[in-house]
Write a protein that holds these residues in place. Structure first.
Motif, PDB file in Angstrom:
ATOM      1  N   TRP A 180      -5.073   1.402  -6.047  1.00 63.65           N
ATOM      2  CA  TRP A 180      -4.126   2.454  -6.390  1.00 63.65           C
ATOM      3  C   TRP A 180      -3.352   2.052  -7.633  1.00 63.65           C
ATOM      4  O   TRP A 180      -3.233   0.887  -7.960  1.00 63.65           O
ATOM      5  N   TRP A 218      -0.742   9.067  -3.890  1.00 67.92           N
ATOM      6  CA  TRP A 218      -1.270   7.922  -4.630  1.00 67.92           C
ATOM      7  C   TRP A 218      -2.454   8.360  -5.472  1.00 67.92           C
ATOM      8  O   TRP A 218      -3.045   9.410  -5.252  1.00 67.92           O
ATOM      9  N   ASP A 259      -5.608   8.201   3.645  1.00 68.16           N
ATOM     10  CA  ASP A 259      -6.005   6.832   3.314  1.00 68.16           C
ATOM     11  C   ASP A 259      -7.246   6.781   2.438  1.00 68.16           C
ATOM     12  O   ASP A 259      -7.566   5.738   1.884  1.00 68.16           O
ATOM     13  N   LYS A 298       0.850  -1.190   0.000  1.00 67.99           N
ATOM     14  CA  LYS A 298       0.000   0.000   0.000  1.00 67.99           C
ATOM     15  C   LYS A 298       0.888   1.242   0.000  1.00 67.99           C
ATOM     16  O   LYS A 298       1.835   1.330   0.770  1.00 67.99           O
ATOM     17  N   PRO A 299       0.613   2.205  -0.900  1.00 64.49           N
ATOM     18  CA  PRO A 299       1.470   3.389  -0.962  1.00 64.49           C
ATOM     19  C   PRO A 299       1.403   4.223   0.311  1.00 64.49           C
ATOM     20  O   PRO A 299       0.346   4.349   0.928  1.00 64.49           O
ATOM     21  N   THR A 300       2.533   4.773   0.700  1.00 65.15           N
ATOM     22  CA  THR A 300       2.577   5.594   1.905  1.00 65.15           C
ATOM     23  C   THR A 300       2.573   7.083   1.575  1.00 65.15           C
ATOM     24  O   THR A 300       2.204   7.891   2.389  1.00 65.15           O
ATOM     25  N   GLY A 301       3.013   7.434   0.381  1.00 62.57           N
ATOM     26  CA  GLY A 301       3.024   8.844  -0.011  1.00 62.57           C
ATOM     27  C   GLY A 301       1.826   9.172  -0.883  1.00 62.57           C
ATOM     28  O   GLY A 301       0.725   8.660  -0.686  1.00 62.57           O
ATOM     29  N   LYS A 304      -8.008   3.230   0.186  1.00 66.29           N
ATOM     30  CA  LYS A 304      -7.068   2.584  -0.731  1.00 66.29           C
ATOM     31  C   LYS A 304      -7.486   1.137  -1.000  1.00 66.29           C
ATOM     32  O   LYS A 304      -7.375   0.650  -2.120  1.00 66.29           O
ATOM     33  N   GLU A 347      -1.250  12.028   1.359  1.00 65.28           N
ATOM     34  CA  GLU A 347      -0.935  10.864   2.185  1.00 65.28           C
ATOM     35  C   GLU A 347      -2.159  10.309   2.898  1.00 65.28           C
ATOM     36  O   GLU A 347      -2.042   9.409   3.719  1.00 65.28           O
TER      37      GLU A 347
END
Length: 132
Positions: free
Chosen positions: A88, A52, A74, A47-50, A83, A72
């Motif tokens: 994503w 998206w 969710d 899962k992207p943290t920055g 997400k 950032e």
């Protein structure tokens, strides 16, 4: 990366939109014929943290004119899906694409190469020591 390499599309990265259960359910594309090989699949990854981009919104970006990325958070700032619900997009370098993906990029980025490949399927063009 297009602005860094305007005529060198094989040095760029490409954003891919993977199908999720939600996009398969709401897709307007006709079903894939049974006699065609299955499409290439890529792992979704962590899962992207920055920043998206929501797949549910990306699929309809030309209808909704929503081209932006989420921060950032969710949840998507446009549709509100998390997400996990909306999915994503992922980014792959040209070299990481499968053969059909690279051919699609070549056809789109180089009209000259696309026309040549209608007659000579496996042709590559070298100009000034660089392969197009």
């Amino acid at each position: 990366t297009k602005h860094l390499h305007p005529f060198k599309w094989r040095l760029r990265t490409y954003e891919l939109c993977l199908h999720t259960p939600l996009t398969l359910k709401t897709s307007s594309y006709p079903p894939r014929p049974s006699n065609t090989p299955p499409p290439t699949t890529y792992p979704l990854g962590p899962k992207p943290t920055g920043s998206w981009r929501c797949v549910a919104c990306y699929e309809t970006r030309y209808e909704t004119m929503n081209f932006g990325a989420n921060g950032e958070s969710d949840a998507c700032g446009h549709c509100g899906r998390t997400k996990e619900e909306g999915g994503w997009t992922i980014v792959k370098h040209y070299k990481e694409l499968d053969e059909s993906g690279r051919r699609r990029v070549d056809r789109f980025e180089s009209k000259f190469l696309g026309v040549l490949r209608t007659r000579f399927h496996d042709v590559d063009v070298e100009i000034g020591g660089e392969v197009l």
